[in-house]
Structures are given as structure tokens and as C-alpha cells.
Write a protein that holds these residues in place. Structure first.
Motif, mmCIF file in Angstrom:
data_model
loop_
_atom_site.group_PDB
_atom_site.id
_atom_site.type_symbol
_atom_site.label_atom_id
_atom_site.label_comp_id
_atom_site.label_asym_id
_atom_site.label_seq_id
_atom_site.Cartn_x
_atom_site.Cartn_y
_atom_site.Cartn_z
ATOM 1 N N TYR A 17 1.020 -0.987 -0.057
ATOM 2 C CA TYR A 17 0.126 0.056 0.119
ATOM 3 C C TYR A 17 0.920 1.072 -0.123
ATOM 4 O O TYR A 17 0.481 2.293 -0.664
ATOM 5 C CB TYR A 17 -0.995 0.075 1.301
ATOM 6 N N VAL A 18 1.841 1.297 0.777
ATOM 7 C CA VAL A 18 2.818 2.410 0.843
ATOM 8 C C VAL A 18 3.424 2.569 -0.346
ATOM 9 O O VAL A 18 3.869 3.784 -0.835
ATOM 10 C CB VAL A 18 3.668 2.219 2.119
ATOM 11 N N ILE A 19 3.851 1.514 -1.215
ATOM 12 C CA ILE A 19 4.700 1.446 -2.266
ATOM 13 C C ILE A 19 3.591 2.248 -3.384
ATOM 14 O O ILE A 19 4.300 3.301 -4.125
ATOM 15 C CB ILE A 19 5.056 0.204 -2.874
ATOM 16 N N GLY A 49 10.180 0.417 -5.051
ATOM 17 C CA GLY A 49 9.682 -0.895 -5.122
ATOM 18 C C GLY A 49 9.892 -1.794 -3.796
ATOM 19 O O GLY A 49 10.310 -1.524 -2.912
ATOM 20 N N LEU A 50 9.231 -2.967 -3.849
ATOM 21 C CA LEU A 50 9.288 -3.879 -2.718
ATOM 22 C C LEU A 50 9.730 -5.093 -3.172
ATOM 23 O O LEU A 50 9.443 -5.896 -4.048
ATOM 24 C CB LEU A 50 7.695 -4.055 -2.112
ATOM 25 N N VAL A 51 10.487 -5.606 -2.227
ATOM 26 C CA VAL A 51 11.040 -7.147 -2.400
ATOM 27 C C VAL A 51 10.342 -7.990 -1.340
ATOM 28 O O VAL A 51 10.859 -7.672 -0.091
ATOM 29 C CB VAL A 51 12.488 -7.216 -2.597
ATOM 30 N N LYS A 52 9.545 -9.051 -1.607
ATOM 31 C CA LYS A 52 8.955 -9.904 -0.615
ATOM 32 C C LYS A 52 9.870 -11.037 -0.430
ATOM 33 O O LYS A 52 9.983 -11.748 -1.249
ATOM 34 C CB LYS A 52 7.683 -10.298 -0.873
ATOM 35 N N GLU A 56 2.286 4.590 8.209
ATOM 36 C CA GLU A 56 2.978 5.802 8.686
ATOM 37 C C GLU A 56 4.584 5.399 8.743
ATOM 38 O O GLU A 56 5.488 6.132 8.427
ATOM 39 C CB GLU A 56 2.537 6.498 9.786
ATOM 40 N N LEU A 57 4.783 4.283 9.429
ATOM 41 C CA LEU A 57 6.178 4.030 9.776
ATOM 42 C C LEU A 57 6.969 3.670 8.483
ATOM 43 O O LEU A 57 8.342 3.932 8.398
ATOM 44 C CB LEU A 57 6.367 2.691 10.646
ATOM 45 N N ILE A 58 6.321 2.982 7.701
ATOM 46 C CA ILE A 58 7.046 2.297 6.400
ATOM 47 C C ILE A 58 7.254 3.582 5.538
ATOM 48 O O ILE A 58 8.344 3.706 5.037
ATOM 49 C CB ILE A 58 6.234 1.239 5.590
#
Length: 405
Positions: free
Chosen positions: A278-280, A291-294, A365-367
């Protein structure tokens, strides 16, 4: 069939669909609903195998070790202190090459007492040799239990499926429970490939006198185990592709989200991955190339896949929901090790955030603050960046730490 169920119930349905011959688990918060529901399945005649009540987690693992040694498909589950109590048996299961599937509901290790979520309990078992997978959603939990049997029985090694306590174990989501016939097509009945003599050889052997000790047997066992672990990632990839063909969904050991042109990326595991997606999306709308790496598979650590996902980035953030005291995040250390092996001149800054310990929420908020901090600060001021509120810490104890709350 779509059904609204909790993460614990998704794990129990996943186990039921795999037709285990022996189910043995001891209740511990926040995992208790898993053995409770499996016992209900057994009472209703849905679970055809044996459900065995025991007096402790170590007994639960000992029972399934014995049953797996005899060639049965088995299942157990635990959490936190219970997993720590199983530690001796975890090594036994690996050394004897037993394809046990264990669900661990992640919970902090005491003291102080805490019944919520943290990954340190399972990550601290990383050197036992168990395969480890971390789940983002309840659907992924059910599917990963099924995949875990496929992988574990292919490589004859035990497999641990991990899910976040409270955030997944107690929260209900809509989950597609596949037909038994489709699971049977994907996962045929288990037939051990180990000969009878080999399966029981290690249990019959007693400690020998030094002059008679077959030193090279142990060394050979560990050599074979190490080589085997290195083939597990290919097995996981193949099993996942086969799963996609049967069920129309899948979960890669390392998954990239909106990374095609990302300058900075966040790597993380578990339920907070959904929050990070969601933040991305939000930061992309604001013009940031993020971007995100899971990271789904932690053991064996998918080094090549992680290197590929992080290659060419300007900055990398790792958000750990765990802590190796004095060193920082466990996944952060693994990522740095993977990046440095082949690229000694690797200069991409890696930011190691610690957040969500003891069940604290890794919020939107933290991310967002972590990503914006990473973009602004160059290089990171410390190897350990605390992300969240920390109470009652005096300034003189905190002078070298950056806290983002």
C-alpha cells in the motif's frame, strides 16, 4: 470453496487436505486453534489419520519424528517457547532426513512475557537445517502448507511454515479452500524413498568409543545436508510452478513488486508486506520510484534470487521484525552477506530497520517514514535503525541510535 477463516484455521485446513497419517501438537498461544480445529476434524471423521494428545511440545515433535521415521506423512504446530523447547528435536529431524511439516505461529520469546508477533523465534532456528517459509496472508498459509509437503518430501528434509501471531493467526480473511481431488493430484500419497535399514540406522546407533567412532559418517551426513540444501531453492521454484498450474496462484521464494524501474527498494517478510504494498502504491502516486522485494523463503537463503532482485538499486532498506542483540536484524545480516559474496566492491547502501518487535504495528506511517528517511539520508548513520516508539530510554543510552517514531 470460499470461506472466511483465520490464519490458524487456514493452517489446519491446509494440513487436513494433505491427508497426514499422524497429527500431534500441543496448544500454545497464539497457535492453539490449529490443533483444536484438527481435533474437531478428527472427531467428525474428516481427518482419517491419528490425532495424538501429548503433554508438551517436545513430545509432539518426538512423536512425529518416530512416525516419519516409520514412513508416515505427519504434521505438527507450535509457537515461540514451544519451538525453543523443540530445539533438540529439530536437529534430529534434519539429521535423520525426515520430511516433517511444522507450522510455527511467530511470537516473541520471553522475558518479558508477550503473546503477539515477532519472527525471532523461528529465525533463531535458522542453523538447524529446516526449510523456512514466511506467509503474507491466510490464503498463502493454506497454500504454503500444501506446497511444504511437496517440497519436503521431494528433498527429504523437514519444512517450517511461519505465520504472524495475532496479525494472521487471529484475523479472518476470505480463503479459497481447494477441492480434495485437486490437492490429491498435486500431492500424491507419501512413500518414503529411504530404505528401512537406512531410516532406522541412526536411531539404532549408540555413542561409540573413540577408537571405534566412525568420524567420517557425521562429516558425510553434514556434507550431504549442505549440498541438499543448495538444491532446495530449485525444488521450491519447480513446486511453485506446478502449484500455479493446478490452482492458478503461486508464491515465489523472492517476489518483486513494482521494481521494474525502482531506484530504492524495501525488503521484508510476513504480514507487514501487505502494508508495504500500500505504501509503495502511495509513494508511486507521489512520483517516487520505489519498489518492494518480498522474502518468502528464508532457509535455505535464496542468495541468487535476492541478488537479482536488488541488483542496480541506488538504496536498499531491510525492515526486520526480529533482533539479534548486538548485531541488529537477522534478515539484514543475511542480505548484506548475500550481496557481499560476489561483489566485494558492492557500495549500495543497505539500511537496516528494526520494527514491530513484541507485536508493535508496522504501520503505513512507519514504512513511509523509513522510505523517506532512506531517500534523504546518505549513508545510514547507524547499522541499526529503530523504527517505532521506544519507551524509557535515557538519552545517554541512545546517543548512537536513530529512532523514527
Amino acid at each position: 470453496m470460499l470461506k472466511v477463516i483465520t490464519g490458524n484455521e487456514a493452517a489446519a485446513y491446509g494440513a487436513l487436505l494433505c491427508r497426514p497419517k499422524i497429527v500431534c501438537a500441543y496448544p500454545i498461544t497464539p497457535q492453539s486453534r490449529i490443533p483444536e480445529l484438527l481435533s474437531e476434524f478428527h472427531a467428525e471423521g474428516l481427518l482419517k489419520g491419528e490425532f495424538i494428545n501429548v503433554e508438551s511440545e517436545m513430545s509432539a515433535l518426538s512423536y512425529v519424528i518416530g512416525a516419519a521415521q516409520a514412513g508416515a506423512r505427519v504434521f505438527t504446530a507450535t509457537s515461540s517457547q514451544g519451538l525453543a523447547w523443540m530445539h533438540e528435536g529439530l536437529h534430529w529431524a534434519v539429521g535423520a532426513r525426515l520430511p516433517i511439516v511444522l507450522v510455527n505461529v511467530n511470537r516473541p520469546l520471553a522475558p518479558p512475557w508477550n503473546l503477539t508477533c515477532e519472527h525471532t523465534d523461528s529465525l533463531s532456528q535458522r542453523d538447524t537445517g529446516w526449510l523456512q517459509f514466511y506467509c503474507e496472508s491466510n490464503q498463502e498459509i493454506l497454500d504454503t502448507v500444501i506446497q511444504a509437503y511437496k517440497i519436503a518430501e521431494s528433498v527429504t528434509l523437514p519444512c517450517m511454515v511461519c505465520l504472524d501471531g495475532v496479525y494472521l493467526s487471529y484475523f479472518a480473511e476470505s480463503v479459497d479452500i481447494p477441492d480434495q481431488s485437486k490437492v490429491d493430484e498435486y500431492l500424491p500419497p507419501f512413500e518414503t524413498t529411504l530404505a528401512y535399514d537406512n531410516r532406522f540406522r541412526m536411531f539404532r546407533r549408540t555413542p561409540a568409543e573413540p577408537l571405534d567412532y566412525e568420524q567420517y559418517d557425521y562429516m558425510t551426513n553434514r556434507y550431504q545436508l549442505h549440498k541438499l540444501e543448495n538444491t532446495c531453492i530449485d525444488t521450491a521454484l519447480h513446486s511453485n510452478e506446478e502449484f500455479k498450474l493446478h490452482f492458478g496462484r503461486g508464491y515465489d521464494p523472492v517476489e518483486e513488486y513494482k521494481c521494474e524501474d525502482a531506484e530504492v527498494v524495501v525488503l521484508m517478510s510476513g504480514s507487514a508486506v501487505g502494508t508495504c504494498r500500500y505504501v509503495i502504491d502511495m509513494l508511486r502516486d507521489d512520483g517516487y520510484r520505489v519498489g518492494l522485494v518480498k522474502l518468502k523463503m528464508f532457509r535455505p537463503f535464496p542468495k541468487e534470487l535476492v541478488r537479482k532482485a536488488l541488483h542496480g538499486r541506488e538504496k536498499i532498506a531491510v525492515i526486520d521484525r526480529d533482533l539479534s542483540p548486538g548485531e541488529g536484524g537477522i534478515i539484514y545480516q543475511e542480505v548484506k552477506g548475500a550481496l557481499n559474496i560476489n561483489t566485494r566492491n558492492h557500495t549500495t547502501p543497505v539500511y537496516g530497520f528494526i520494527s514491530g518487535l513484541g507485536g508493535a504495528d508496522i504501520s503505513v506511517e512507519l514504512i513511509k517514514k523509513a522510505i523517506l528517511y532512506m531517500i534523504k539520508e546518505d549513508p545510514p548513520e547507524d547499522e541499526v535503525i529503530w523504527l517505532g516508539k521506544i519507551k524509557n530510554v535515557r538519552a545517554d543510552q541512545d546517543e548512537n541510535t536513530i529512532n523514527i517514531s
